[in-house]
Design an enzyme around this catalytic site. Sequence first.
Site, PDB file in Angstrom:
ATOM      1  N   PHE A  19       0.845  -1.201   0.000  1.00 50.07           N
ATOM      2  CA  PHE A  19       0.000   0.000   0.000  1.00 50.07           C
ATOM      3  C   PHE A  19       0.880   1.252   0.000  1.00 50.07           C
ATOM      4  O   PHE A  19       0.745   2.144   0.804  1.00 50.07           O
ATOM      5  CB  PHE A  19      -0.963  -0.025   1.198  1.00 50.07           C
ATOM      6  CG  PHE A  19      -2.113   0.921   1.063  1.00 50.07           C
ATOM      7  CD1 PHE A  19      -3.076   0.725   0.088  1.00 50.07           C
ATOM      8  CD2 PHE A  19      -2.214   2.034   1.892  1.00 50.07           C
ATOM      9  CE1 PHE A  19      -4.136   1.611  -0.052  1.00 50.07           C
ATOM     10  CE2 PHE A  19      -3.276   2.924   1.762  1.00 50.07           C
ATOM     11  CZ  PHE A  19      -4.241   2.713   0.785  1.00 50.07           C
ATOM     12  N   VAL A  22       1.674   3.196  -5.402  1.00 51.44           N
ATOM     13  CA  VAL A  22       0.888   2.505  -6.431  1.00 51.44           C
ATOM     14  C   VAL A  22      -0.349   1.864  -5.798  1.00 51.44           C
ATOM     15  O   VAL A  22      -1.450   1.972  -6.331  1.00 51.44           O
ATOM     16  CB  VAL A  22       1.743   1.436  -7.167  1.00 51.44           C
ATOM     17  CG1 VAL A  22       0.893   0.637  -8.138  1.00 51.44           C
ATOM     18  CG2 VAL A  22       2.909   2.103  -7.888  1.00 51.44           C
ATOM     19  N   VAL A 140       6.855  -3.283 -16.370  1.00 51.64           N
ATOM     20  CA  VAL A 140       7.825  -2.584 -17.235  1.00 51.64           C
ATOM     21  C   VAL A 140       7.177  -1.316 -17.758  1.00 51.64           C
ATOM     22  O   VAL A 140       6.091  -1.359 -18.336  1.00 51.64           O
ATOM     23  CB  VAL A 140       8.234  -3.450 -18.448  1.00 51.64           C
ATOM     24  CG1 VAL A 140       9.330  -2.771 -19.242  1.00 51.64           C
ATOM     25  CG2 VAL A 140       8.669  -4.828 -18.021  1.00 51.64           C
ATOM     26  N   GLY A 142       5.762   1.236 -16.319  1.00 50.42           N
ATOM     27  CA  GLY A 142       4.567   1.695 -15.582  1.00 50.42           C
ATOM     28  C   GLY A 142       3.278   1.744 -16.376  1.00 50.42           C
ATOM     29  O   GLY A 142       2.677   0.707 -16.651  1.00 50.42           O
ATOM     30  N   ILE A 144       2.600   2.494 -19.466  1.00 48.73           N
ATOM     31  CA  ILE A 144       2.598   2.330 -20.932  1.00 48.73           C
ATOM     32  C   ILE A 144       2.158   0.895 -21.280  1.00 48.73           C
ATOM     33  O   ILE A 144       2.829  -0.065 -20.920  1.00 48.73           O
ATOM     34  CB  ILE A 144       3.994   2.599 -21.535  1.00 48.73           C
ATOM     35  CG1 ILE A 144       4.510   3.967 -21.078  1.00 48.73           C
ATOM     36  CG2 ILE A 144       3.942   2.516 -23.052  1.00 48.73           C
ATOM     37  CD1 ILE A 144       5.905   4.291 -21.589  1.00 48.73           C
ATOM     38  N   LYS A 213      14.113  -4.524 -16.433  1.00 48.53           N
ATOM     39  CA  LYS A 213      13.034  -4.333 -17.419  1.00 48.53           C
ATOM     40  C   LYS A 213      13.438  -4.916 -18.764  1.00 48.53           C
ATOM     41  O   LYS A 213      12.619  -5.517 -19.472  1.00 48.53           O
ATOM     42  CB  LYS A 213      12.710  -2.844 -17.535  1.00 48.53           C
ATOM     43  CG  LYS A 213      12.114  -2.276 -16.243  1.00 48.53           C
ATOM     44  CD  LYS A 213      12.098  -0.752 -16.232  1.00 48.53           C
ATOM     45  CE  LYS A 213      11.499  -0.201 -14.942  1.00 48.53           C
ATOM     46  NZ  LYS A 213      11.711   1.245 -14.768  1.00 48.53           N
ATOM     47  N   GLY A 312       5.185   6.287 -11.310  1.00 49.33           N
ATOM     48  CA  GLY A 312       4.205   7.162 -10.672  1.00 49.33           C
ATOM     49  C   GLY A 312       2.970   6.358 -10.292  1.00 49.33           C
ATOM     50  O   GLY A 312       2.631   5.369 -10.950  1.00 49.33           O
TER      51      GLY A 312
HETATM   52  N1  HSE Z   1      13.046   4.369 -10.748  1.00 50.33           N
HETATM   53  C1  HSE Z   1      12.355   4.084 -11.970  1.00 50.33           C
HETATM   54  C2  HSE Z   1      12.493   5.255 -12.918  1.00 50.33           C
HETATM   55  C3  HSE Z   1      10.895   3.807 -11.786  1.00 50.33           C
HETATM   56  O1  HSE Z   1      13.169   6.232 -12.622  1.00 50.33           O
HETATM   57  O2  HSE Z   1      11.939   5.162 -14.006  1.00 50.33           O
HETATM   58  C4  HSE Z   1      10.650   2.443 -11.247  1.00 50.33           C
HETATM   59  O3  HSE Z   1      11.086   1.450 -12.114  1.00 50.33           O
END
Ligand code: HSE
Length: 435
Positions: A19, A22, A140, A142, A144, A213, A312
């Site tokens: 929690f 995200v 991977v 976020g 997208i 990723k 984010g």
């Molecule tokens: N720390 C990563 C970034 C986000 O700066 O894109 C989490 O994978």
Amino acid sequence: MAISPSSEPDIVRLGLLGFGNVGAAFVQLVVQQADTIESRTGIRLEVARVGVRNLSDSRQKQLVQGVMSTDVQALVADPDVDLIVEVMGGIDPARDLITYALKNGKPVVTANKTLLSQFGAELFAVSDSCGVDLLFEAAVAGGIPFVRALRESLRGEPIRRVMGIVNGTTNYILTKMTEDGAQYADALAEAQQLGFAETDPTADVEGHDAAAKAAIIASIAFGAHVVAADVYCEGISSITAADISIAHRLGYVVKLLAIAEQAAGSQDVAVRVHPAMVPITHPLASVRDSYNAVFIEGDAVGSLMFYGRGAGGMPTASAVLGDVIDAAVNLRKGTHADIGTFTQVSIKAIADISSQYLLGFDVADKPGVLHAITGVFARHGVSIRQAEQEGIGEDARLVFITHAARESDVQNCLREFGELDAVKKSLGFIRVIGE
Ligand code: HSE
């Protein structure tokens, strides 16, 4: 299995593991979108339980009053929880909890890149043998939605290369160095002040986050068993303002790229993370600040680019929720997504890859120096595509861009340049995206 609006909603109860940003954004989005999701699918999502490591750390607790606990094992085992959403991150206890959930018939949606980049094949095999979904769009880049595109829409595509800007922190730093002429340390400090970069920025700036990723991207693009340890990795901490300015003068920008490649007819996969010079006309060059993008090249489809927020709370929650809806619908239909198999492949050593390279040297400005240098290139079969010389007092700065060459040949050239008396300083090399 859409049902008519007059039917009773079919409630799918979610168990949320984690929690943080995200997790909290996900709960907000579920509450906000529950009616719309119900009207489109006949399924009503409810967050039934929330499991956290430490109750006192949790923000926005009022959102999940009464359903939060630290007993994560009990949450996964609870018969009143139908589907698990894992946004806690890390390997332990996430690996065991996900395995337990799948073996007990509960679909799992995860955003956990660290776990999947090390134990993805094991967990996908469990999901497959149990006939239960394990979906991971948010793991991977976020928000997208390109994982589903690779897994489903592009399943028949002969994919040759995927190049991603998949780390927002480093893209922000490189953008500041490019556009404001900032030094690396100043751009990093600004990223830390703005909350993009962690106090210990190693995972981002040394490329480890992007490498995890890259392993997942290579796995799904090529149906290959690739783990984070297979990924060759260089970060951006040695990129200087001078590198950026040479790149700029020659029509390039420097980006940290995650690259996964497979040549036609080959079983070998090349997968790596490193800074690269990208032509300013390439779509990836326009990806600024903390944005991410994934550029896919296939023989049939040509080029595709997916662009957006790679991190984010809300962008990542959006990707998680898309997966949750799919998994909930599949659960009610008694079906699951087919992830396919991941075959063992050979991972190409970095020495064996082919790329263009930029190399720079400060040399004595006297007769025969250029001849000696081009002789080294010639002896190692490295062809020069572009060269420029700039006088610096009694010395000269030489900059070359090669045609595509084997990396081991370029490394051998660099070793020999180091032995030439006329070479006063090597500026090293940067790989170039081009031919
Ligand atoms: N720390 C990563 C970034 C986000 O700066 O894109 C989490 O994978």
